[in-house]
Design a protein around this motif. Structure first.
Motif, PDB file in Angstrom:
ATOM      1  N   UNK A 191       0.700  -1.181  -0.120  1.00  0.00           N
ATOM      2  CA  UNK A 191       0.567  -0.094   0.092  1.00  0.00           C
ATOM      3  C   UNK A 191       0.917   0.967   0.121  1.00  0.00           C
ATOM      4  N   UNK A 192       1.794   0.853   1.360  1.00  0.00           N
ATOM      5  CA  UNK A 192       2.626   2.024   0.781  1.00  0.00           C
ATOM      6  C   UNK A 192       3.509   2.194  -0.801  1.00  0.00           C
ATOM      7  N   UNK A 205       4.160   5.857  -5.429  1.00  0.00           N
ATOM      8  CA  UNK A 205       4.426   5.805  -6.453  1.00  0.00           C
ATOM      9  C   UNK A 205       3.282   6.605  -7.264  1.00  0.00           C
ATOM     10  N   UNK A 206       2.145   7.390  -6.726  1.00  0.00           N
ATOM     11  CA  UNK A 206       0.596   7.729  -7.055  1.00  0.00           C
ATOM     12  C   UNK A 206       1.222   9.405  -7.012  1.00  0.00           C
ATOM     13  N   UNK A 207       2.204   9.252  -5.659  1.00  0.00           N
ATOM     14  CA  UNK A 207       2.705  10.942  -4.794  1.00  0.00           C
ATOM     15  C   UNK A 207       3.490  10.965  -6.104  1.00  0.00           C
ATOM     16  N   UNK A 208       5.180  10.083  -6.663  1.00  0.00           N
ATOM     17  CA  UNK A 208       5.843  10.767  -7.751  1.00  0.00           C
ATOM     18  C   UNK A 208       4.640  11.160  -9.085  1.00  0.00           C
ATOM     19  N   UNK A 245      -2.109   7.963   1.012  1.00  0.00           N
ATOM     20  CA  UNK A 245      -2.666   6.911   0.819  1.00  0.00           C
ATOM     21  C   UNK A 245      -3.225   5.876   2.021  1.00  0.00           C
ATOM     22  N   UNK A 246      -2.501   6.248   3.257  1.00  0.00           N
ATOM     23  CA  UNK A 246      -2.257   5.710   3.755  1.00  0.00           C
ATOM     24  C   UNK A 246      -3.877   6.244   5.059  1.00  0.00           C
ATOM     25  N   UNK A 247      -3.835   5.219   6.102  1.00  0.00           N
ATOM     26  CA  UNK A 247      -5.241   5.844   6.519  1.00  0.00           C
ATOM     27  C   UNK A 247      -4.120   5.810   8.406  1.00  0.00           C
TER      28      UNK A 247
END
Lengths: 172, 172
Positions: A158-159, A164-167, B143-145
């Motif tokens: 998940x991390x 990757x999404x943030x990048x 995205x982490x809760x």
DNA sequence: CCGAATTGTTTTAAGCCTAAAATGTTTCCA
DNA sequence: TGGAAACATTTTAGGCTTAAAACAATTCGG
């Protein structure tokens, strides 16, 4: 000092807090802990590889990539997989070719491309190191239960996706 | 081929499996995932620091250590905290002294010791960078809760302890 | 088919990093 | 008190790493 305006400034049109100096101390602490774990384990593995096999960690990592690809890889592939720069791979490969662990040849069909493979020596030495390496890792993680391992895998997946999404957000 | 002896060889006096080439593939995969996460985030932070502030990550990390220590630190302290070699710190400090970010002086009471502090400039620049840095980290982990973060903190603390124990075992 | 963009690799310049040896200083204890 | 051990730092030699520029080969659109 109208408290109302303070409140308004903290809300956007969708009533979510924005523009406020939010507290992200927890995420920061998480990042530092993640970094500490990696640095600790990486240093330990590096030291053991040097002492037992007189090999550096980057060399080992490169050989590990190639061991999974019997048909060889291009330098770009290696670079992407290892998440290091192209120029870095060039030098690393050069040293491993010199020591007889790697075979490098120009692609028949595309003369830009260099394909590298493990030599017989390289593969033999890597397999020998990898077997022992696996026991080191098992020992370093020994206090984690199978459930801990599963849970960590899940959360780190998940991390990774989040990062990757943030990048990708930044690059766009 | 007596199957019984195979079985006996796999059991020690306490009926636990030993001496068997055990499967530690899960731990290995966990380690690779941990490394991937760290490399990904570290690379992202490195790039942003360079683009926004023209500063390297090691310099930023060193300044972060000093920001938490208003009375300064010795080079050894820094070296232990950052988990890097002594010689590494020497060079890093030298460059930061040259650029006016650090102040370095020999201890009055022990002439072996060098005490380093952030200068006024160093502190101001670090604070400016740190504020933005914190938002990057928050975004990378977005995205982490909160529960994910807590759980990761817990599992990584356990991982750190396990690795430290393993490292101590080897050194002894 | 030809030039422009793209792709794969290497080079360059600078900095980071390590392990081990060397140097200088202090502490400890016999 | 004198010397060995411990400690803090620097130096050395070599390798790793990056970003950016340069170079070489291919692909693609007109």
């Amino acid at each position: 000092m109208p408290a109302v305006s303070d409140c308004i400034n903290m809300l956007d049109s969708e009533t979510k807090a924005v523009e406020t100096p939010e507290d992200h101390a927890e995420e920061l602490r998480l990042w530092l802990r993640l970094l500490t774990c990696t640095t600790l384990i990486e240093g330990e593995v590096r030291g053991r590889l040097r002492q037992r096999f007189d090999v550096t960690l980057p060399r080992f990592d490169l050989m590990a990539q190639l061991d999974k690809a019997p048909d060889g890889m291009t330098l770009s592939d290696v670079s992407k997989r290892m998440m290091v720069s192209n120029g870095n791979v060039t030098g690393l490969v050069e040293r491993l070719v010199d020591s007889g662990h790697l075979d490098r040849r120009t692609s028949e069909t595309d003369r830009r491309v260099q394909v590298i493979r493990l030599t017989k020596l390289g593969r033999a030495e890597f397999r020998r190191m990898a077997a022992e390496h696996e026991t080191w890792i098992a020992d370093l993680f020994a206090d984690l239960t199978p459930k801990d391992v599963r849970e960590l895998m899940r959360l780190l997946a998940k991390t990774k996706a989040s990062a990757q999404k943030s990048a990708a957000r930044r690059r766009s």
